[in-house]
Enzyme design. Structure first.
Site: not given
Ligand code: 13P
Length: 349
Positions: A50, A83-84, A189, A224
């Site tokens: 991330s 990520d994101h 998350h 998540g």
């Molecule tokens: P969790 O917090 O459920 O592990 O999700 C992680 C996630 O979606 C990272 O983008």
């Protein structure tokens, strides 16, 4: 094997009817845990970082650790994913560094908190798709807004405020040409997702299934998706932690998702819990210890165990050797000549 395209990993997963775990990392031990689990289960794998991870570890450390992983485990197809990403610039910098896949999370504005309009989301995601595909890089987009906050990114809330509308998902996929589509179905998350074992009132698997029916060939992404197992919560609390009782996404619901088009499953929290529990246990039981290896080794092993279990549950285990990884240049050529389609197949309602 060099770092490979996430698109290829997901296309292969669709052929094989399985999901691929995408595990978050911030440091060397987490990368090692994932690679050992991949070797143990013979799995292709996505490792993701991330913006928070990039800030924590610094880009160059992360990238070179990933190259080391690819070098040490040549038999494992390994994609490196952002990520994101919160803006075009963030995605561009990841691509220029060497990530083979990026997520443009245009569901939120660039502040990473405020929900964006549909038009804003389409515009920024399309901009990233054009830039990325020219270079052979995969793009994941998001439609609908997840709950919770991860590394300072997120709208907060329960995840039910902005559940994905299937019609919008179709329009978004058509207008952007993303390779993978993250949808919001009530997950969030972090550790505190649900106050009891989730049922259909809070975990909207029916919406996921409806989206898959409309977009039968689109690779769906479940964010998540930690299961927040009770045994991992218990270890933390047994050794001085203070976690409140909580529930995650049951593995059988993820498996239902995988039977309905989910190809990428994001897991971070379960690994955080495993690491923290293992470290707490060592420090609690042997307070005289001060060599970091005394607790980092059990922490790494605890994470490897969780990752290997998820790889088996998601079905990716045993598939590392199914195909020959294409070079990123070959993937770029595929986007250009149309052999890698970016037009979703849309089925009638
Ligand atoms: P969790 O917090 O459920 O592990 O999700 C992680 C996630 O979606 C990272 O983008």
């Amino acid at each position: 094997m060099p770092l490979v395209s996430m698109r290829q990993l997901l296309d292969e997963a669709a052929k094989g009817g399985y999901g691929v775990g995408a595990f978050n990392v911030n440091d060397m031990e987490q990368i090692q845990a994932i690679m050992e689990a991949a070797k143990q289960t013979n799995s292709p794998v996505i490792i993701q970082a991330s913006r928070g991870a990039r800030a924590f570890a610094q880009d160059n450390y992360l990238y070179h650790l990933m190259l080391a992983a690819a070098e040490l485990y040549p038999e494992i197809p390994l994609a490196m994913h952002l990520d994101h990403g919160n803006s075009f610039e963030t995605c561009k910098s990841a691509i220029e560094l060497g990530f083979t896949s990026v997520m443009m999370d245009g569901s939120l504005k660039a502040d990473g908190k405020t929900p964006a309009t549909f038009e804003e989301n389409v515009a920024v995601t399309k901009q990233v798709v054009d830039f990325a595909h020219e270079r052979g890089i995969t793009v994941e987009g998001e439609i609908g807004v997840l709950g919770g906050i991860e590394d300072g990114h997120g709208a907060g809330g329960t995840g039910l405020e902005h559940v994905t509308d299937p019609d919008q998902a179709v329009e978004f996929a058509e207008k952007t040409g993303v390779d993978a589509l993250a949808i919001a179905i009530g997950t969030s998350h972090g550790a505190y997702k649900f106050s009891k074992k989730p049922d259909g009132s809070v975990l909207k698997m029916d919406i996921l299934i409806a989206i898959h029916k409309r977009l039968p060939k689109t690779h769906l992404v479940m964010h998540g998706s930690s299961s927040v197992p009770k045994d991992l919560q218990d270890i933390i609390n047994q050794y001085g932690g203070k976690l409140k009782e909580t529930w995650g996404v049951p593995v059988e619901e993820i498996q239902l998702g995988i039977r309905n088009g989910v190809r990428k499953v994001n897991v971070d929290t379960d690994n955080r819990l495993a690491i923290t529990g293992a470290i707490r246990k060592v420090l609690w039981e042997t307070p005289e210890k001060f060599d970091p290896r005394d607790y980092l080794k059990p922490a790494r092993e605890a994470m490897q165990k969780v990752v290997a279990q998820r790889m088996t549950q998601f079905g990716q285990a045993g598939h590392a050797g199914d195909y020959k990884a294409l070079s990123i240049a070959e993937i770029a050529k595929g986007y250009k000549d149309g052999s890698l389609s970016t037009k979703p197949l849309v089925a009638d309602k």
